[in-house]
Design an enzyme around this catalytic site. Structure first.
Site, PDB file in Angstrom:
ATOM      1  N   ASP A   1       0.803  -1.283  -0.056  1.00  0.00           N
ATOM      2  CA  ASP A   1      -0.227  -0.106   0.146  1.00  0.00           C
ATOM      3  C   ASP A   1       0.781   1.294  -0.074  1.00  0.00           C
ATOM      4  O   ASP A   1       1.952   1.235   0.467  1.00  0.00           O
ATOM      5  CB  ASP A   1      -0.951   0.093   1.213  1.00  0.00           C
ATOM      6  CG  ASP A   1      -2.083   0.684   0.998  1.00  0.00           C
ATOM      7  OD1 ASP A   1      -3.427   0.192   0.762  1.00  0.00           O
ATOM      8  OD2 ASP A   1      -2.012   2.223   0.911  1.00  0.00           O
TER       9      ASP A   1
ATOM     10  N   THR B   1     -12.570  -2.547  -9.762  1.00  0.00           N
ATOM     11  CA  THR B   1     -13.729  -2.606 -10.766  1.00  0.00           C
ATOM     12  C   THR B   1     -13.137  -1.560 -11.676  1.00  0.00           C
ATOM     13  O   THR B   1     -12.750  -0.336 -11.418  1.00  0.00           O
ATOM     14  CB  THR B   1     -14.786  -2.321 -10.007  1.00  0.00           C
ATOM     15  OG1 THR B   1     -15.173  -3.046  -8.997  1.00  0.00           O
ATOM     16  CG2 THR B   1     -16.046  -2.061 -11.104  1.00  0.00           C
TER      17      THR B   1
ATOM     18  N   CYS C   1     -19.756   0.984  -3.844  1.00  0.00           N
ATOM     19  CA  CYS C   1     -19.611   0.320  -5.060  1.00  0.00           C
ATOM     20  C   CYS C   1     -20.946   0.476  -5.970  1.00  0.00           C
ATOM     21  O   CYS C   1     -20.981   1.081  -6.913  1.00  0.00           O
ATOM     22  CB  CYS C   1     -19.628  -1.287  -4.947  1.00  0.00           C
ATOM     23  SG  CYS C   1     -18.016  -1.746  -4.606  1.00  0.00           S
TER      24      CYS C   1
HETATM   25  C1  UDX Z   1     -11.568  -0.735  -4.196  1.00  0.00           C
HETATM   26  C2  UDX Z   1     -12.276  -0.165  -5.438  1.00  0.00           C
HETATM   27  O1  UDX Z   1     -13.034   1.179  -5.150  1.00  0.00           O
HETATM   28  C3  UDX Z   1     -13.350  -1.051  -5.795  1.00  0.00           C
HETATM   29  O2  UDX Z   1     -13.876  -0.560  -6.942  1.00  0.00           O
HETATM   30  C4  UDX Z   1     -12.644  -2.356  -6.380  1.00  0.00           C
HETATM   31  O3  UDX Z   1     -13.493  -3.207  -6.854  1.00  0.00           O
HETATM   32  C5  UDX Z   1     -11.585  -2.959  -5.360  1.00  0.00           C
HETATM   33  O4  UDX Z   1     -10.905  -1.557  -4.790  1.00  0.00           O
HETATM   34  P1  UDX Z   1     -11.858  -0.796  -1.566  1.00  0.00           P
HETATM   35  O5  UDX Z   1     -10.938  -1.993  -1.291  1.00  0.00           O
HETATM   36  O6  UDX Z   1     -13.089  -0.816  -0.942  1.00  0.00           O
HETATM   37  O7  UDX Z   1     -12.274  -1.101  -3.200  1.00  0.00           O
HETATM   38  O8  UDX Z   1     -11.115   0.634  -1.498  1.00  0.00           O
HETATM   39  P2  UDX Z   1      -9.934   1.447  -0.757  1.00  0.00           P
HETATM   40  O9  UDX Z   1     -10.646   1.018   0.773  1.00  0.00           O
HETATM   41  O10 UDX Z   1     -10.164   2.740  -1.118  1.00  0.00           O
HETATM   42  O11 UDX Z   1      -8.529   0.727  -0.827  1.00  0.00           O
HETATM   43  C6  UDX Z   1      -7.835   1.044  -1.635  1.00  0.00           C
HETATM   44  C7  UDX Z   1      -6.230   1.091  -1.137  1.00  0.00           C
HETATM   45  O12 UDX Z   1      -5.415   1.098  -2.367  1.00  0.00           O
HETATM   46  C8  UDX Z   1      -6.085   2.046  -0.086  1.00  0.00           C
HETATM   47  O13 UDX Z   1      -5.454   1.378   0.838  1.00  0.00           O
HETATM   48  C9  UDX Z   1      -5.034   2.940  -0.930  1.00  0.00           C
HETATM   49  O14 UDX Z   1      -4.053   3.502   0.090  1.00  0.00           O
HETATM   50  C10 UDX Z   1      -4.390   2.051  -1.776  1.00  0.00           C
HETATM   51  N1  UDX Z   1      -3.533   2.544  -2.883  1.00  0.00           N
HETATM   52  C11 UDX Z   1      -4.212   3.416  -3.612  1.00  0.00           C
HETATM   53  C12 UDX Z   1      -2.538   2.035  -3.226  1.00  0.00           C
HETATM   54  O15 UDX Z   1      -1.713   1.283  -2.608  1.00  0.00           O
HETATM   55  N2  UDX Z   1      -1.730   2.540  -4.246  1.00  0.00           N
HETATM   56  C13 UDX Z   1      -2.569   3.571  -5.069  1.00  0.00           C
HETATM   57  O16 UDX Z   1      -2.031   4.078  -6.134  1.00  0.00           O
HETATM   58  C14 UDX Z   1      -3.609   3.969  -4.790  1.00  0.00           C
HETATM   59  C1  UDX Z   2     -22.194  -4.748  -3.150  1.00  0.00           C
HETATM   60  C2  UDX Z   2     -22.265  -6.156  -3.620  1.00  0.00           C
HETATM   61  O1  UDX Z   2     -23.314  -6.848  -2.834  1.00  0.00           O
HETATM   62  C3  UDX Z   2     -20.959  -6.804  -3.936  1.00  0.00           C
HETATM   63  O2  UDX Z   2     -21.276  -7.950  -4.632  1.00  0.00           O
HETATM   64  C4  UDX Z   2     -19.926  -5.788  -4.623  1.00  0.00           C
HETATM   65  O3  UDX Z   2     -18.826  -6.556  -5.029  1.00  0.00           O
HETATM   66  C5  UDX Z   2     -19.831  -4.614  -3.884  1.00  0.00           C
HETATM   67  O4  UDX Z   2     -20.976  -3.776  -3.824  1.00  0.00           O
HETATM   68  P1  UDX Z   2     -21.654  -3.862  -0.540  1.00  0.00           P
HETATM   69  O5  UDX Z   2     -21.876  -2.387  -1.073  1.00  0.00           O
HETATM   70  O6  UDX Z   2     -20.769  -3.892   0.524  1.00  0.00           O
HETATM   71  O7  UDX Z   2     -21.775  -4.967  -1.846  1.00  0.00           O
HETATM   72  O8  UDX Z   2     -23.114  -4.087   0.078  1.00  0.00           O
HETATM   73  P2  UDX Z   2     -24.541  -4.530  -0.119  1.00  0.00           P
HETATM   74  O9  UDX Z   2     -24.850  -5.548   0.812  1.00  0.00           O
HETATM   75  O10 UDX Z   2     -24.560  -5.285  -1.288  1.00  0.00           O
HETATM   76  O11 UDX Z   2     -25.438  -3.243   0.218  1.00  0.00           O
HETATM   77  C6  UDX Z   2     -25.404  -2.004  -0.593  1.00  0.00           C
HETATM   78  C7  UDX Z   2     -26.228  -1.165  -0.330  1.00  0.00           C
HETATM   79  O12 UDX Z   2     -27.659  -1.657  -0.830  1.00  0.00           O
HETATM   80  C8  UDX Z   2     -26.399  -0.692   1.376  1.00  0.00           C
HETATM   81  O13 UDX Z   2     -26.594   0.603   1.275  1.00  0.00           O
HETATM   82  C9  UDX Z   2     -27.665  -1.497   1.726  1.00  0.00           C
HETATM   83  O14 UDX Z   2     -28.242  -1.027   2.798  1.00  0.00           O
HETATM   84  C10 UDX Z   2     -28.439  -1.661   0.342  1.00  0.00           C
HETATM   85  N1  UDX Z   2     -29.477  -2.459   0.347  1.00  0.00           N
HETATM   86  C11 UDX Z   2     -29.202  -3.959   0.294  1.00  0.00           C
HETATM   87  C12 UDX Z   2     -31.003  -2.316   0.379  1.00  0.00           C
HETATM   88  O15 UDX Z   2     -31.118  -0.945   0.586  1.00  0.00           O
HETATM   89  N2  UDX Z   2     -31.804  -3.311   0.618  1.00  0.00           N
HETATM   90  C13 UDX Z   2     -31.463  -4.599   0.330  1.00  0.00           C
HETATM   91  O16 UDX Z   2     -32.296  -5.463  -0.121  1.00  0.00           O
HETATM   92  C14 UDX Z   2     -30.006  -4.941   0.361  1.00  0.00           C
END
Ligand code: UDX
Ligand code: UDX
Length: 447
Positions: A32, A126, A272
């Site tokens: 990271d 993604t 997401c």
């Molecule tokens: C992220 C994306 O938002 C999502 O679309 C994808 O599917 C998976 O990665 P998430 O793990 O939730 O999801 O993101 P985040 O918690 O922001 O973590 C990204 C990490 O990458 C951070 O710890 C950041 O410091 C690190 N990073 C970012 C690097 O190591 N190098 C970089 O150049 C930029």
């Molecule tokens: C989602 C997808 O489920 C996962 O497959 C993908 O990789 C990342 O995005 P996440 O965002 O962690 O995962 O949570 P999820 O449980 O899908 O809920 C997303 C949002 O929808 C939340 O704000 C939740 O409150 C809302 N939600 C979910 C509803 O309002 N109603 C439902 O029935 C289910």
């Protein structure tokens, strides 16, 4: 057999994957760019809250199966494959900001120059369809001076739900592997065979672009499913005697529809759904293709907040100067993540209407403070949050909020009134006080 892997980007997705792989015989190097994050991880404290992650992290650190670094040369030297899990945030216009993926590809490419033998790069962040081939491949080839065949390239989406990230990593419904050539796909399959043993989940091997699209449209479909039921909830609200919860139950009994993701409420947030729905729309526009269903899903999602404020006003009149208690700030239970949280959006709207807002969340206060600052007050307990309030809104359905009942509300609040934004409560248990739930239909009228 590949045993040494690197995970680049240790956020929700990357750290979960790194710990999971390290717990099953892989030697993992996590990378990271954020030194503060790395320090926390080295000490065994995950920088994010995710159920079960802290014990697993400590377990793999103790085993010596996970090391972390900010040095790409080291990460590549110590591995035979890497998973790119860096963030892909939205640009202001909703399109996807790919600068972190670009930077990662550049750094990896440079490190690959001196790497003997075959190396597999797996994109897990993604990204819009076409990115792995047109951007990541190009940069890797340019920077390393090597080409496909010397290294492999896959796009392998994650489908993790926050709060259930480990469960989803160990037991996913499916694995989708997009690969630039056969060898790349086979190499990744070797990793997953080793990880899952004889319990390899159903696996689809396809082109890079199909895999990239599968990720986007899966999220857009799930978001649309929720928006559909939220649209129905607004219909129920105008239809005396109708209850969206029962309607959803009846719909879900049809196997073709399914019961999941039909919970009406404040709408969808998180890192997401909002980002990917918008990203897909913008991507379609670039190709000259309209995606009206995705557009409508976003519109319904936005309208749920205004709808909730309207219900609040129906319950207690003008919100100006009134103290409103909001329970739950995380975008869903089980996480401290507030990215695109509907609850935060709701708090902003309540403040705009002149309400005074007091908030509570079991895990997300620290993150919420960064956004809401001193504009709201923060309660250390549920009771403290509700004391003296004129309206209580349940915004995130943490299980601990279930224990609230009419007695507690009468005892603590100035005027007991409850707005259930996530259908956590049974209306009949709140008959003696003002009560409304999103999508309940006209709660106090018989048909
Ligand atoms: C992220 C994306 O938002 C999502 O679309 C994808 O599917 C998976 O990665 P998430 O793990 O939730 O999801 O993101 P985040 O918690 O922001 O973590 C990204 C990490 O990458 C951070 O710890 C950041 O410091 C690190 N990073 C970012 C690097 O190591 N190098 C970089 O150049 C930029
Ligand atoms: C989602 C997808 O489920 C996962 O497959 C993908 O990789 C990342 O995005 P996440 O965002 O962690 O995962 O949570 P999820 O449980 O899908 O809920 C997303 C949002 O929808 C939340 O704000 C939740 O409150 C809302 N939600 C979910 C509803 O309002 N109603 C439902 O029935 C289910």
């Amino acid at each position: 057999m590949t045993e040494k892997v690197a995970v680049i980007g240790l956020g929700y997705v990357g750290l979960t994957l790194a710990c999971a792989l390290a717990s099953r015989c892989f030697q993992v190097t996590g990378l990271d760019v954020d030194e503060e994050k790395l320090e926390k991880i080295r000490r065994g404290t995950p920088p994010i809250y995710e159920e079960g992650l802290e014990p697993l992290l400590n377990h793999v650190l103790k085993l010596g199966a996970l090391k972390v670094t900010s040095d790409y040369q080291e990460a590549v030297r110590e591995s035979e494959a890497c998973f790119i899990c860096v963030g892909t945030p939205s640009n202001p216009d909703g399109s996807v900001d790919l600068r972190y993926v670009e930077e990662t590809a550049r750094m990896l490419g440079k490190a690959l120059k001196d790497k003997p033998g075959y190396y597999l790069v797996v994109v897990r962040s993604t990204v819009p369809p076409g990115t792995t081939r047109n951007l990541v491949r190009r940069i890797l080839e340019e920077e390393s001076g090597r080409s496909i065949g010397d290294f492999g390239l896959c796009f392998n989406p994650e489908f993790l739900r926050e709060g259930k990230a480990l469960e989803d990593t160990f037991n996913p419904d499916r694995i989708v592997i997009g690969c630039v050539d056969r060898e790349s796909g086979e190499k990744l399959l070797v990793i997953y065979r080793k990880f899952y043993g004889d319990k390899l989940p159903p696996t689809l091997i396809t082109t890079l672009v199909n895999a990239e699209l599968i990720k986007y449209v899966s999220n857009a479909f799930l978001a649309t499913k929720i928006s559909f039921i939220n649209m129905v909830s607004q219909l129920c609200q105008a239809l005396p005697g109708a209850d969206v919860k029962v309607v959803a139950e009846g719909m879900g009994m049809d196997k073709r529809i399914g019961r999941e993701f039909l919970a009406a409420g404040l709408g969808w947030g998180g890192s997401c759904f909002p980002k990917d729905a918008l990203g897909l729309l913008r991507f379609g526009e670039e190709l000259g293709v309209q995606l009206p269903i995705v557009e409508a899903a976003i519109k319904v999602n936005e309208s749920q907040i205004e709808h909730t404020v309207k219900l609040a006003e129906e319950l207690i009149g003008d919100l100006g100067g009134k103290l409103v208690a909001v329970l739950g700030l995380a975008f869903k239970p089980g996480t401290d993540d507030i990215r695109e949280s509907r609850s935060i959006r709701l708090v902003e709207k309540l403040l705009e209407r002149g309400a005074r807002v007091r908030v509570h969340d079991p895990k997300a206060i620290e993150n919420a403070r960064k956004v809401l600052g001193e504009r709201v007050s923060y309660a250390g307990s549920i009771e403290e949050c509700m004391r003296g309030a004129e309206l209580c809104i349940l915004a995130t359905e943490w299980p601990q909020y279930r224990r609230i009942n009419a007695e507690t509300l009468k005892r603590l609040m100035k005027t007991p009134a409850l707005l259930d934004g996530r259908r956590l409560y049974k209306p009949e248990e709140f008959r003696e006080i003002k009560f409304k739930a999103i999508g309940l239909g006209d709660s106090n009228q018989e048909p």
